[in-house]
Scaffold this motif. Structure first.
Motif, mmCIF file in Angstrom:
data_model
loop_
_atom_site.group_PDB
_atom_site.id
_atom_site.type_symbol
_atom_site.label_atom_id
_atom_site.label_comp_id
_atom_site.label_asym_id
_atom_site.label_seq_id
_atom_site.Cartn_x
_atom_site.Cartn_y
_atom_site.Cartn_z
ATOM 1 N N LYS A 239 8.450 91.419 42.448
ATOM 2 C CA LYS A 239 9.719 91.758 43.342
ATOM 3 C C LYS A 239 10.115 90.742 44.355
ATOM 4 N N ARG A 240 9.069 89.991 45.155
ATOM 5 C CA ARG A 240 9.079 88.978 45.848
ATOM 6 C C ARG A 240 9.813 87.631 45.129
ATOM 7 N N ARG A 241 9.009 87.372 44.056
ATOM 8 C CA ARG A 241 9.457 86.301 43.600
ATOM 9 C C ARG A 241 10.754 86.228 43.110
ATOM 10 N N TYR A 242 11.231 87.381 42.674
ATOM 11 C CA TYR A 242 12.718 87.360 41.964
ATOM 12 C C TYR A 242 13.776 88.134 43.023
ATOM 13 N N GLU A 243 13.267 88.171 44.558
ATOM 14 C CA GLU A 243 14.108 88.680 45.393
ATOM 15 C C GLU A 243 14.779 90.058 44.730
ATOM 16 N N GLU A 248 12.675 97.359 37.966
ATOM 17 C CA GLU A 248 13.878 97.396 37.360
ATOM 18 C C GLU A 248 14.923 96.193 37.626
ATOM 19 N N ASP A 249 15.090 95.791 38.690
ATOM 20 C CA ASP A 249 15.872 94.479 38.969
ATOM 21 C C ASP A 249 15.024 93.392 38.504
ATOM 22 N N THR A 254 14.995 89.056 34.287
ATOM 23 C CA THR A 254 14.155 88.286 33.463
ATOM 24 C C THR A 254 14.398 88.354 32.073
ATOM 25 N N VAL A 255 14.260 89.639 31.590
ATOM 26 C CA VAL A 255 13.725 89.593 30.226
ATOM 27 C C VAL A 255 14.941 90.900 29.726
ATOM 28 N N ALA A 256 15.725 91.240 30.335
ATOM 29 C CA ALA A 256 16.816 92.296 29.585
ATOM 30 C C ALA A 256 17.815 91.303 28.753
#
Ligand code: ADP
Length: 267
Positions: A239-243, A248-249, A254-256
């Motif tokens: 969560k931190r890395r991808y803000e 789910e966010d 990333t992979v959706a």
């Protein structure tokens, strides 16, 4: 539960310094029709971890699990299970898998299902009977011990699948969508069993479509897309890395597959 494969544990200890339950190096799988399901994938699942593998349909999860369990033949790369070559008898006996589809023999009772499974792993019949008897209690299946699979409720079938996966006391348990389509109560029951197993030292690799399930249970999560691991961290780390506010966010970033956004929007 008492370790059955004590001699293997010793052997692993002698090899020494190992901390991975599962090591995948450059693992590739190209199916005969040309589909590249695993694309030189690297992954370490630390011993004793509760590890989640998340990704959309078609990402390669089933192929990865199949390769680890010797059901799918990789076209490249290396698999090690507690340091032992993947596919070897020793490695296979260290893995227990509860598959997605309840693939139970309809002619066998709960007890027979478990005892036969013990036989498959080379256990003496008396040992398999004793072990089955114990695990029937652990999974609250006593009242249905002599009932055949088709007469079990969906929840009991799930519990039996899990019990069967654990009968030979594997050190790594692979759970492929263990709670898909089950009601909330059973989901929590299954979580309780799985958590207890993890607390007893079993390494767990879980695939799930329920992101909140992964967040609740897994110490670490790897995201897989198009046959490669694209991110791997704790849920908070991701969560931190991808803000991102939620897992789910992170997943959507990333992979959706983008399918949702391509669907026509109702006017
Ligand atoms: P997941 O479990 O993440 O949904 P899979 O491992 O089932 O992904 O599939 C990965 C890719 O491999 C997909 O493109 C799928 O269509 C393909 N695939 C899976 N099994 C086969 C097969 N037996 N033959 C050809 N392609 C396959």
């Amino acid at each position: 539960m008492q370790p059955r494969f004590g001699f293997l544990r010793e052997r692993v200890a002698i090899i020494g310094g190992m901390s991975s339950a599962l090591e995948l190096r450059g693992l590739s799988k190209r199916y005969d029709d040309g589909t590249l399901a695993l694309d030189s994938l690297d992954l370490d699942v630390p011993e004793g971890s509760f590890f989640g593998l998340l990704g959309p349909n078609g990402a390669g999860k089933t192929t990865l699990i199949g390769a680890v369990c010797n059901l799918v033949r990789p076209t490249g790369g290396e698999i090690k299970v507690f340091g032992l070559p993947g596919g070897s008898l020793e490695a296979r006996s260290m893995i227990g898998i509860a598959e997605q589809e309840p693939n139970l023999d309809r002619f066998l009772t709960v007890r027979e299902t478990l005892v036969y499974h013990g036989g498959y792993y080379g256990m003496r019949r008396q040992d398999a009977i004793a072990r089955a008897d114990r695990i029937i209690d652990v999974f609250d299946l006593r009242a249905k011990a002599d009932t055949r699979a088709p007469k079990l409720s969906g929840g009991m079938r799930r519990r039996l699948l899990l019990a069967r996966a654990l009968l030979h006391e594997p050190r790594l348990v692979i759970l492929d969508e263990p709670t898909a389509g089950v009601d909330v109560e059973l989901r929590h029951d299954l979580w309780r069993y799985i958590r207890r197993l993890h607390e007893q030292g079993t390494s767990i690799l879980l695939t799930t479509h329920y992101l909140e399930e992964a967040e609740t249970l897994c110490g670490e999560i790897a995201l897989i897309s198009a046959g490669r691991i694209v991110a791997r961290d704790t849920a908070d780390g991701l969560k931190r890395r991808y803000e991102a506010e939620t897992l789910e966010d992170v997943y959507l970033k990333t992979v959706a597959t983008g399918r949702a956004s391509q669907e026509p929007v109702a006017p």
